[in-house]
Motif scaffolding. Structure first.
Motif, PDB file in Angstrom:
ATOM      1  N   GLU A  32       0.817  -1.212   0.000  1.00 26.23           N
ATOM      2  CA  GLU A  32       0.000   0.000   0.000  1.00 26.23           C
ATOM      3  C   GLU A  32       0.850   1.262   0.000  1.00 26.23           C
ATOM      4  N   ASP A 207      -3.391   5.121  -1.461  1.00 23.26           N
ATOM      5  CA  ASP A 207      -4.543   4.231  -1.377  1.00 23.26           C
ATOM      6  C   ASP A 207      -5.455   4.666  -0.245  1.00 23.26           C
ATOM      7  N   ARG A 208      -4.838   5.060   0.870  1.00 23.70           N
ATOM      8  CA  ARG A 208      -5.603   5.485   2.040  1.00 23.70           C
ATOM      9  C   ARG A 208      -4.958   6.718   2.665  1.00 23.70           C
ATOM     10  N   SER A 222     -10.330   5.778   2.510  1.00 20.89           N
ATOM     11  CA  SER A 222      -9.679   5.523   1.224  1.00 20.89           C
ATOM     12  C   SER A 222      -9.592   6.822   0.440  1.00 20.89           C
ATOM     13  N   ASP A 225     -12.608   7.494  -1.730  1.00 19.42           N
ATOM     14  CA  ASP A 225     -13.803   8.014  -1.058  1.00 19.42           C
ATOM     15  C   ASP A 225     -13.670   9.472  -0.655  1.00 19.42           C
TER      16      ASP A 225
END
Length: 251
Positions: A32, A207-208, A222, A225
């Motif tokens: 990630e 990614d986050r 995320s 979002d």
């Protein structure tokens, strides 16, 4: 559910009697890119210094590959495969570019592979190949940032933590740095924990996202979002309307 590669578990860190961060929890899964964003003084660098063993938490734990690592000496943390690129582009100014790179591989025993990897990082950042025999102290700020990232890669890390990679750099240099980082994640599966002030950069690369303000996590989610930036803005500054207080921070 797969266990995170790195799990910062409810840590509090004090400087003397002052709590710099309180109850911070951050997880990074293998492969990630996770970004921690927040204003100056939020506790972002303190978090990374705790991961690397330079600081010890007052409470909570830092877990790496399922093992507790807080309390370990920084060099032993590095041997586990955690490589930190600190804020401020710390190069050995009296050494050449290539000598700086080889410092990054000093703990490795696979010398033939080290030689291949030195060539590999110079291919990633061609300007380093051009400057390989030049004193690192004569490099520009952007070139020094490339050098410290390349040096960290030569430790053969499992995860790399990077503190403010875009600070003080021209946009085209920042674009190149992030292009390399995202390519490394895609092609080599490198795991990255990046501290940023610019949430715009973070939302593009990560990614986050975690938003850290006043020593505490205000938001996590995320990047997909959070793309409109409104929730991030509210968590970052504590308000949601207007941009008159944004200053130099990008959204």
């Amino acid at each position: 559910m797969t266990e995170p590669l790195l799990h910062i578990d409810d840590i509090t860190v004090h400087y003397s009697r002052l709590a710099a961060i309180r109850g911070v929890s951050i997880s990074v899964n293998e492969g990630e890119i996770v970004c921690v964003v927040g204003p100056n003084g939020a506790g972002k660098s303190t978090t990374l210094l705790t991961v690397s063993g330079i600081l010890n938490p007052t409470s909570g734990n830092v877990m790496f590959a399922g093992n507790r690592i807080n309390g370990m000496r920084p060099e032993n943390v590095a041997r586990l495969g955690i490589s930190q690129v600190p804020e401020g582009r710390h190069v050995f100014t009296a050494l050449t570019v290539e000598e700086n790179l080889r410092v990054g591989a000093a703990m490795r025993k696979d010398k033939a592979q080290v030689n291949k990897d030195v060539k590999w990082v110079m291919d990633l950042f061609p300007i380093l190949a051009e400057r390989r025999r030049q004193s690192a102290g004569k490099l520009s700020g952007g070139e020094q940032q490339m050098l410290v990232i390349a040096r960290a890669l030569l430790t053969n890390p499992k995860i790399m933590t990077i503190d403010e990679p875009s600070l003080g750099l021209a946009p085209n240099i920042v674009d190149r740095v992030y292009e390399v980082l995202t390519t490394l994640r895609k092609e080599r599966g490198l795991t990255l924990l990046i501290v940023e002030q610019s949430s715009e950069r973070a939302l593009k690369a990560a990614d986050r996202i975690y938003v850290l303000r006043s020593g505490q996590i205000q938001l996590e989610g995320s990047a997909a979002d959070l793309q409109d930036g409104e929730e991030v803005r509210k968590a970052y500054f504590g308000f949601s309307e207007g941009t008159e207080h944004l200053g130099e921070v990008e959204f």
